[in-house]
Each structure stands twice: as C-alpha cells, then as structure tokens.
Design a protein around this motif. Structure first.
Motif, PDB file in Angstrom:
ATOM      1  N   GLU A  37       5.210  19.895  -0.685  1.00  0.00           N
ATOM      2  CA  GLU A  37       4.628  19.067  -1.000  1.00  0.00           C
ATOM      3  C   GLU A  37       5.142  17.938  -1.263  1.00  0.00           C
ATOM      4  O   GLU A  37       6.914  18.000  -2.155  1.00  0.00           O
ATOM      5  CB  GLU A  37       4.043  19.240  -2.600  1.00  0.00           C
ATOM      6  N   ALA A  38       5.741  16.868  -0.897  1.00  0.00           N
ATOM      7  CA  ALA A  38       5.845  15.294  -1.161  1.00  0.00           C
ATOM      8  C   ALA A  38       5.251  14.275  -2.256  1.00  0.00           C
ATOM      9  O   ALA A  38       4.119  14.525  -2.185  1.00  0.00           O
ATOM     10  CB  ALA A  38       6.829  15.060   0.321  1.00  0.00           C
ATOM     11  N   GLN A  39       6.119  13.196  -2.489  1.00  0.00           N
ATOM     12  CA  GLN A  39       5.724  12.201  -3.284  1.00  0.00           C
ATOM     13  C   GLN A  39       6.269  10.847  -2.709  1.00  0.00           C
ATOM     14  O   GLN A  39       7.405  10.925  -2.461  1.00  0.00           O
ATOM     15  CB  GLN A  39       5.436  12.652  -4.960  1.00  0.00           C
ATOM     16  N   VAL A  40       5.111  10.142  -2.032  1.00  0.00           N
ATOM     17  CA  VAL A  40       5.927   8.634  -1.447  1.00  0.00           C
ATOM     18  C   VAL A  40       5.350   7.215  -2.245  1.00  0.00           C
ATOM     19  O   VAL A  40       3.917   7.688  -2.943  1.00  0.00           O
ATOM     20  CB  VAL A  40       5.859   8.538  -0.407  1.00  0.00           C
ATOM     21  N   ASN A  41       6.107   6.633  -2.495  1.00  0.00           N
ATOM     22  CA  ASN A  41       6.027   5.712  -3.156  1.00  0.00           C
ATOM     23  C   ASN A  41       6.011   4.381  -2.962  1.00  0.00           C
ATOM     24  O   ASN A  41       6.461   4.057  -1.179  1.00  0.00           O
ATOM     25  CB  ASN A  41       6.656   4.886  -4.022  1.00  0.00           C
ATOM     26  N   LEU A  42       4.587   3.643  -2.839  1.00  0.00           N
ATOM     27  CA  LEU A  42       4.631   2.929  -1.545  1.00  0.00           C
ATOM     28  C   LEU A  42       3.921   1.762  -2.078  1.00  0.00           C
ATOM     29  O   LEU A  42       3.037   1.187  -2.777  1.00  0.00           O
ATOM     30  CB  LEU A  42       3.603   3.477  -0.157  1.00  0.00           C
ATOM     31  N   LEU A  43       5.150   0.619  -2.082  1.00  0.00           N
ATOM     32  CA  LEU A  43       4.283  -1.560  -1.939  1.00  0.00           C
ATOM     33  C   LEU A  43       3.948  -1.655  -0.779  1.00  0.00           C
ATOM     34  O   LEU A  43       4.792  -2.438  -0.095  1.00  0.00           O
ATOM     35  CB  LEU A  43       5.294  -2.060  -2.848  1.00  0.00           C
ATOM     36  N   LEU A  44       2.592  -2.618  -1.009  1.00  0.00           N
ATOM     37  CA  LEU A  44       2.195  -3.593   0.324  1.00  0.00           C
ATOM     38  C   LEU A  44       2.694  -5.331   0.005  1.00  0.00           C
ATOM     39  O   LEU A  44       2.229  -5.436  -1.740  1.00  0.00           O
ATOM     40  CB  LEU A  44       1.240  -3.646   0.399  1.00  0.00           C
ATOM     41  N   THR A  45       3.503  -5.750  -0.105  1.00  0.00           N
ATOM     42  CA  THR A  45       3.333  -6.735  -0.235  1.00  0.00           C
ATOM     43  C   THR A  45       3.858  -8.186   0.447  1.00  0.00           C
ATOM     44  O   THR A  45       3.378  -8.049   1.989  1.00  0.00           O
ATOM     45  CB  THR A  45       5.465  -7.120  -0.703  1.00  0.00           C
ATOM     46  N   SER A  46       4.461  -9.043   0.503  1.00  0.00           N
ATOM     47  CA  SER A  46       4.458 -10.796   1.334  1.00  0.00           C
ATOM     48  C   SER A  46       5.396 -10.509   1.690  1.00  0.00           C
ATOM     49  O   SER A  46       6.507 -10.190   1.197  1.00  0.00           O
ATOM     50  CB  SER A  46       3.438 -11.714   1.119  1.00  0.00           C
ATOM     51  N   ASP A  47       5.826 -11.646   2.448  1.00  0.00           N
ATOM     52  CA  ASP A  47       7.437 -11.794   2.757  1.00  0.00           C
ATOM     53  C   ASP A  47       8.691 -12.268   1.854  1.00  0.00           C
ATOM     54  O   ASP A  47       9.393 -12.461   2.229  1.00  0.00           O
ATOM     55  CB  ASP A  47       6.972 -12.910   4.363  1.00  0.00           C
TER      56      ASP A  47
END
Length: 171
Positions: A37-47
């Motif tokens: 089982e895995a864990q990922v951090n995802l950040l959605l941001t601007s240019d």
C-alpha cells in the motif's frame, strides 16, 4: 492507497482532480507491481508557485508542468529492495504504507497544455500524474530509450483507464 491532496489552485471545470489522480496513481502502482500500500502527496498549484519550486530545487528559472520528489531510491526502476532495506526511511510508521514522495502540478500548465495538444484538461492532468508516478518509482527520461519506455508505461496506464487523447470514459 493514501493520496494527500492539497489544492492551492482551485477547481477546474470538468475535472475531479482527486478522483482522477487516485485512479491514475493506483493504475500505475498496479502496472508496476508495487507490493505495498502506498502514500503520495499531491500539490496542485500555479505557474508562479511551481516556478519558485523549480528555481529552488532544480535551479531552473521558469515554470514547469510537474515536479516529482521521490522518497525511495531505486537502482532499478520499481525495484523496491532499497525500501525494504531502509524501512524507517520509506514506510509510514503508523499506516505501514510505502511513502513514495511528492508530486507538484501546475494547473496553469494543465489548462495550457490541454489546449495546445487538443485534448481535455482531465486527459492532461491524468498524463502528468502518470508521468510523475513513474518518476516516484524510479523511472526517468534522460536518454531516448528511457524516454520511450516511460512513454509506453504512461500511455498503457491511461489506456487501461480509457483516458485517451481521442475520448475518455467518465469513470
């Protein structure tokens, strides 16, 4: 799989970013036969924000579409033996999940590239998630052979999810 999503950008019409990211990440993990089982951090941001990160971490003075920060070291892509030999560095002590690392995506670039390549925002976003997941698993595109291999793996994952350039499933 645990997906820790932080959205600094805000919603894009027609995109369920969390659902899409989770589907793509899970497909890549399945395709690469991740035994954990895995864990990922995802950040959605601007240019603007990703530009600063690109400058700080890569010394590249421009925005980019996606940055990947792997937690696990790989001698061979998707060979989890290093993680197994370094459990304190690679596994969450509470959940036991493999800590794969961080993904940062410029949502400005998602919109721009979707238009440029004449496909949906969802397709572009899914492509960047697949691309970055492969980086978190040790793949790279530093030469033609590695780039071609990575491209095949990305496309295979998206094909299985019916997220193609021509049309997409609504799942």
């Amino acid at each position: 799989m645990t997906l820790n999503l932080e959205d600094e950008y805000g919603l894009l019409p027609g995109l369920d970013s969390e659902k899409t990211a989770r589907m793509v990440a899970e497909q890549v993990l399945e395709d690469e036969e991740c035994p954990y089982e895995a864990q990922v951090n995802l950040l959605l941001t601007s240019d603007e924000e990703i530009h600063q990160m690109n400058l700080q971490y890569r010394e590249v003075d421009r925005p980019t579409d996606v940055l990947s920060f792997p937690q696990v070291e790989y001698e061979v892509p998707a060979d989890f033996s290093w993680a197994e030999a370094h459990p304190a560095d690679c596994f969450d002590p509470d959940s036991g999940e493999l800590l794969l690392g961080d993904i940062v995506i410029s949502m400005d670039k998602v919109r721009e590239q979707a238009e440029k390549y004449n496909h949906s925002v969802r397709r572009e976003f899914a492509f960047l998630v697949a691309h970055s997941m492969l980086h978190l698993l040790g793949y790279d595109h530093m030469n033609e052979e590695a780039a071609a291999d990575m491209e095949l793996r990305q496309e295979a994952a998206l094909q299985k999810l019916c997220i193609t350039r021509d049309g997409e499933a609504d799942s």
